[in-house]
Write a protein that holds these residues in place. Structure first.
Motif, PDB file in Angstrom:
ATOM      1  N   LEU A   1       0.481  -1.290  -0.211  1.00  0.00           N
ATOM      2  CA  LEU A   1       0.012  -0.200   0.178  1.00  0.00           C
ATOM      3  C   LEU A   1       1.156   1.124   0.030  1.00  0.00           C
ATOM      4  O   LEU A   1       0.668   2.379  -0.174  1.00  0.00           O
ATOM      5  CB  LEU A   1      -0.944  -0.120   1.548  1.00  0.00           C
ATOM      6  CG  LEU A   1      -1.877  -0.912   0.811  1.00  0.00           C
ATOM      7  CD1 LEU A   1      -2.663  -0.971   2.393  1.00  0.00           C
ATOM      8  CD2 LEU A   1      -2.563  -1.641   0.330  1.00  0.00           C
ATOM      9  N   ALA A   2       1.927   1.413   0.346  1.00  0.00           N
ATOM     10  CA  ALA A   2       3.107   2.200  -0.375  1.00  0.00           C
ATOM     11  C   ALA A   2       2.960   3.086  -1.680  1.00  0.00           C
ATOM     12  O   ALA A   2       3.261   4.056  -1.602  1.00  0.00           O
ATOM     13  CB  ALA A   2       4.359   1.809  -0.130  1.00  0.00           C
ATOM     14  N   LEU A   3       2.400   1.917  -2.211  1.00  0.00           N
ATOM     15  CA  LEU A   3       2.353   2.118  -3.684  1.00  0.00           C
ATOM     16  C   LEU A   3       0.938   3.013  -4.138  1.00  0.00           C
ATOM     17  O   LEU A   3       0.016   2.993  -3.466  1.00  0.00           O
ATOM     18  CB  LEU A   3       1.958   1.053  -4.567  1.00  0.00           C
ATOM     19  CG  LEU A   3       3.399  -0.030  -4.591  1.00  0.00           C
ATOM     20  CD1 LEU A   3       2.783  -1.355  -5.544  1.00  0.00           C
ATOM     21  CD2 LEU A   3       4.636   0.307  -5.038  1.00  0.00           C
ATOM     22  N   ASP A   4       1.721   3.675  -5.257  1.00  0.00           N
ATOM     23  CA  ASP A   4       0.359   4.568  -5.315  1.00  0.00           C
ATOM     24  C   ASP A   4      -0.887   4.199  -5.758  1.00  0.00           C
ATOM     25  O   ASP A   4      -0.522   3.190  -6.714  1.00  0.00           O
ATOM     26  CB  ASP A   4       0.798   5.828  -6.223  1.00  0.00           C
ATOM     27  CG  ASP A   4       1.093   5.378  -7.403  1.00  0.00           C
ATOM     28  OD1 ASP A   4       1.068   4.651  -8.321  1.00  0.00           O
ATOM     29  OD2 ASP A   4       1.959   6.437  -7.481  1.00  0.00           O
ATOM     30  N   ASP A   5      -1.857   4.836  -6.113  1.00  0.00           N
ATOM     31  CA  ASP A   5      -2.983   4.429  -6.296  1.00  0.00           C
ATOM     32  C   ASP A   5      -3.288   3.786  -8.273  1.00  0.00           C
ATOM     33  O   ASP A   5      -3.556   2.723  -8.265  1.00  0.00           O
ATOM     34  CB  ASP A   5      -4.494   5.185  -6.631  1.00  0.00           C
ATOM     35  CG  ASP A   5      -4.972   5.475  -5.321  1.00  0.00           C
ATOM     36  OD1 ASP A   5      -4.484   4.679  -5.045  1.00  0.00           O
ATOM     37  OD2 ASP A   5      -5.723   6.297  -5.499  1.00  0.00           O
ATOM     38  N   ASP A   6      -2.030   4.785  -9.138  1.00  0.00           N
ATOM     39  CA  ASP A   6      -2.229   4.976 -10.846  1.00  0.00           C
ATOM     40  C   ASP A   6      -1.382   3.029 -10.380  1.00  0.00           C
ATOM     41  O   ASP A   6      -1.291   2.255 -11.036  1.00  0.00           O
ATOM     42  CB  ASP A   6      -2.056   5.541 -10.933  1.00  0.00           C
ATOM     43  CG  ASP A   6      -2.027   6.557 -11.354  1.00  0.00           C
ATOM     44  OD1 ASP A   6      -3.407   6.458 -11.643  1.00  0.00           O
ATOM     45  OD2 ASP A   6      -2.072   7.825 -12.037  1.00  0.00           O
ATOM     46  N   THR A   7      -0.265   2.696  -9.274  1.00  0.00           N
ATOM     47  CA  THR A   7       0.408   1.700  -9.623  1.00  0.00           C
ATOM     48  C   THR A   7       0.224   0.435  -9.753  1.00  0.00           C
ATOM     49  O   THR A   7      -0.178  -0.531 -10.004  1.00  0.00           O
ATOM     50  CB  THR A   7       2.041   1.889  -8.902  1.00  0.00           C
ATOM     51  OG1 THR A   7       2.420   2.950  -9.148  1.00  0.00           O
ATOM     52  CG2 THR A   7       2.582   1.123  -8.891  1.00  0.00           C
ATOM     53  N   LEU A   8      -1.315   0.544  -7.839  1.00  0.00           N
ATOM     54  CA  LEU A   8      -1.847  -0.706  -7.960  1.00  0.00           C
ATOM     55  C   LEU A   8      -2.815  -0.727  -8.707  1.00  0.00           C
ATOM     56  O   LEU A   8      -3.034  -1.837  -9.227  1.00  0.00           O
ATOM     57  CB  LEU A   8      -2.340  -0.369  -6.419  1.00  0.00           C
ATOM     58  CG  LEU A   8      -2.444   0.177  -5.481  1.00  0.00           C
ATOM     59  CD1 LEU A   8      -2.643   0.348  -3.929  1.00  0.00           C
ATOM     60  CD2 LEU A   8      -1.388  -1.286  -5.146  1.00  0.00           C
ATOM     61  N   LEU A   9      -3.687   0.089  -9.297  1.00  0.00           N
ATOM     62  CA  LEU A   9      -4.253  -0.222 -10.554  1.00  0.00           C
ATOM     63  C   LEU A   9      -3.896  -1.237 -11.803  1.00  0.00           C
ATOM     64  O   LEU A   9      -4.135  -1.736 -11.980  1.00  0.00           O
ATOM     65  CB  LEU A   9      -5.140   1.264 -11.464  1.00  0.00           C
ATOM     66  CG  LEU A   9      -6.285   1.904  -9.928  1.00  0.00           C
ATOM     67  CD1 LEU A   9      -7.115   3.276  -9.769  1.00  0.00           C
ATOM     68  CD2 LEU A   9      -7.198   0.263  -9.891  1.00  0.00           C
ATOM     69  N   ALA A  10      -2.195  -0.545 -12.078  1.00  0.00           N
ATOM     70  CA  ALA A  10      -1.582  -0.714 -13.077  1.00  0.00           C
ATOM     71  C   ALA A  10      -1.434  -2.387 -12.853  1.00  0.00           C
ATOM     72  O   ALA A  10      -1.185  -3.173 -13.794  1.00  0.00           O
ATOM     73  CB  ALA A  10      -0.779  -0.472 -13.562  1.00  0.00           C
ATOM     74  N   GLN A  11      -1.313  -3.054 -11.847  1.00  0.00           N
ATOM     75  CA  GLN A  11      -0.901  -4.290 -11.700  1.00  0.00           C
ATOM     76  C   GLN A  11      -1.805  -5.014 -11.125  1.00  0.00           C
ATOM     77  O   GLN A  11      -1.385  -6.595 -11.170  1.00  0.00           O
ATOM     78  CB  GLN A  11      -0.374  -4.148  -9.541  1.00  0.00           C
ATOM     79  CG  GLN A  11       1.141  -3.976  -9.907  1.00  0.00           C
ATOM     80  CD  GLN A  11       2.141  -3.748  -8.557  1.00  0.00           C
ATOM     81  OE1 GLN A  11       1.456  -4.555  -7.569  1.00  0.00           O
ATOM     82  NE2 GLN A  11       3.110  -3.694  -8.408  1.00  0.00           N
ATOM     83  N   MET A  12      -3.724  -4.544 -11.647  1.00  0.00           N
ATOM     84  CA  MET A  12      -4.477  -5.599 -11.179  1.00  0.00           C
ATOM     85  C   MET A  12      -4.747  -6.092 -12.843  1.00  0.00           C
ATOM     86  O   MET A  12      -4.513  -5.656 -14.139  1.00  0.00           O
ATOM     87  CB  MET A  12      -5.995  -4.843 -10.745  1.00  0.00           C
ATOM     88  CG  MET A  12      -5.617  -4.296  -9.532  1.00  0.00           C
ATOM     89  SD  MET A  12      -6.700  -3.026  -9.333  1.00  0.00           S
ATOM     90  CE  MET A  12      -6.327  -2.467  -7.488  1.00  0.00           C
ATOM     91  N   ALA A  13      -5.646  -7.349 -12.669  1.00  0.00           N
ATOM     92  CA  ALA A  13      -6.059  -8.039 -13.991  1.00  0.00           C
ATOM     93  C   ALA A  13      -6.754  -6.942 -14.344  1.00  0.00           C
ATOM     94  O   ALA A  13      -7.639  -6.158 -13.939  1.00  0.00           O
ATOM     95  CB  ALA A  13      -6.407  -9.074 -13.881  1.00  0.00           C
ATOM     96  N   LYS A  14      -7.089  -6.930 -15.707  1.00  0.00           N
ATOM     97  CA  LYS A  14      -8.047  -5.652 -16.600  1.00  0.00           C
ATOM     98  C   LYS A  14      -9.112  -6.182 -15.988  1.00  0.00           C
ATOM     99  O   LYS A  14     -10.017  -4.674 -15.975  1.00  0.00           O
ATOM    100  CB  LYS A  14      -7.757  -6.147 -18.352  1.00  0.00           C
ATOM    101  CG  LYS A  14      -8.791  -5.139 -18.768  1.00  0.00           C
ATOM    102  CD  LYS A  14      -8.822  -5.256 -20.455  1.00  0.00           C
ATOM    103  CE  LYS A  14      -9.661  -5.100 -21.557  1.00  0.00           C
ATOM    104  NZ  LYS A  14      -9.343  -5.659 -22.910  1.00  0.00           N
ATOM    105  N   LYS A  15      -9.998  -7.454 -15.921  1.00  0.00           N
ATOM    106  CA  LYS A  15     -11.672  -6.922 -14.843  1.00  0.00           C
ATOM    107  C   LYS A  15     -11.315  -6.906 -14.283  1.00  0.00           C
ATOM    108  O   LYS A  15     -12.450  -5.622 -13.879  1.00  0.00           O
ATOM    109  CB  LYS A  15     -11.666  -8.383 -14.940  1.00  0.00           C
ATOM    110  CG  LYS A  15     -13.295  -9.035 -14.835  1.00  0.00           C
ATOM    111  CD  LYS A  15     -13.826 -10.570 -14.920  1.00  0.00           C
ATOM    112  CE  LYS A  15     -14.897 -10.330 -13.839  1.00  0.00           C
ATOM    113  NZ  LYS A  15     -15.704  -9.957 -12.916  1.00  0.00           N
TER     114      LYS A  15
END
Length: 333
Positions: free
Chosen positions: A145-159
């Protein structure tokens, strides 16, 4: 040389667990919860006598009385907790010291360690064997959770990324549970979930105790849609680490994919509390695990469950346990 003392000051214990970056299942509240439901909690401070007796590790050991010749079983949930500055090599010696203490002071069939440590870190415990009956899963997913929102979102599966973003455009009302009425709604949702999915749960009193005894370390989020409760997510945290405990939804919540909105809200709330490490608590091959896997492009493997047998009855107990669990499940219907 390592020595062990017992800590009886619950507030001081929690201060140390948080200062050491320990797992929330090593908090005193978790031990008190288990003590209210058939266990006993020993809170052990491991000291290095050669270094002037500073505390180098903590271990909340849960003791379960067993029938007859089995006597007792010891369990260290997501512990021991090592003090900052101790080396990975020190972990083996600490576990050895705890096992020796538990054998002498408790006895029974043995002790199970389930540390919150990466599987890649070397760990050698004298007399240890892999546990045939693990309580927590070694494979899990831990979000940074030290990562910012954009980075966390980028690591998620597309769905998953799509559903998280979509959920932010919806009229969700997601708030921490603070009233008895809200808690009653959560327990109703959990019963609905267990009946639909076919898994057993504790009595309402157990979960009320979780809410009370974990106190400020408990984060229970309830999602409402059009004013009606539809889903919940229950997390406990200990400073920098948070871990999922329970979650559930009714049909309306499932249809609206409330769990995506809940998980993203949980990330926001945990960040506000200073949590940087969010453990989604185990991966199997089921639908829930598939949902979890969508939140990152990696998995994490912890050390796993390690037993140190104390008596000749160790093997007999481990063979009896699965059969006993089947009987309990059958009786619960």
């Amino acid at each position: 040389m390592l020595s062990i003392g017992v800590c009886t000051d619950l507030a001081a214990w929690d201060e140390q667990v948080v200062a050491f970056g320990g797992n929330p299942l090593q908090l005193a509240g978790w031990g008190e919860l288990k003590a209210a439901h058939g266990w006993r909690a020993l809170r052990l401070e491991v000291r290095d006598d050669a270094a002037g007796t500073p505390v180098v590790a903590l271990a909340q050991v849960l003791v379960r009385p067993l029938p007859g010749m089995f006597r007792a079983l010891c369990h260290v949930p997501r512990g021991p907790v090592m003090a900052p500055g101790t080396s990975i090599a020190d972990r083996s010696a600490v576990c050895d010291a705890i096992a020796v203490y538990a054998r002498a002071q408790v006895g029974g069939v043995g002790i199970t360690f389930e540390p919150d440590w990466p599987a890649a870190d070397p760990l050698t415990i004298t007399g240890a064997v892999p546990s045939p009956n693990p309580i927590f899963m070694a494979e899990t997913l831990i979000l940074d959770l030290a990562l910012d929102d954009d980075t966390l979102l980028a690591q998620m599966a597309k769905k998953t990324r799509y559903e998280v973003r979509k959920s932010q455009r919806s009229e969700w009302d997601i708030t921490p549970v603070t009233t008895e009425a809200d808690l009653a709604d959560v327990l109703t949702l959990y019963r609905t979930t267990s009946e639909r999915a076919g898994f057993g749960i504790h009595s309402d009193g157990y979960y009320r105790d979780v809410h009370t005894l974990l106190g400020q370390h408990s984060l229970l989020l309830l999602a409402r849609m059009d004013g009606e409760p539809v889903a919940f997510l229950w997390i406990v945290e200990s400073g920098t680490t948070g871990i999922d405990l329970y979650g559930g939804s009714n049909d309306a919540g499932r249809k609206a994919l409330a769990n995506y909105a809940l998980k993203w809200s949980a990330i926001k709330y945990l960040r506000e509390r200073g949590v940087t490490r969010y453990d989604l608590n185990g991966l199997l091959g089921d639908d829930v695990s598939a949902f979890k896997r969508g939140f990152a492009n990696h998995t994490d493997t912890l050390v796993g469950s390690i037993d140190v047998p104390f008596s000749m009855w160790y093997s007999a107990w481990n063979k009896a346990l699965p059969a006993a669990k089947k009987v309990v499940r059958r009786l619960r219907g």
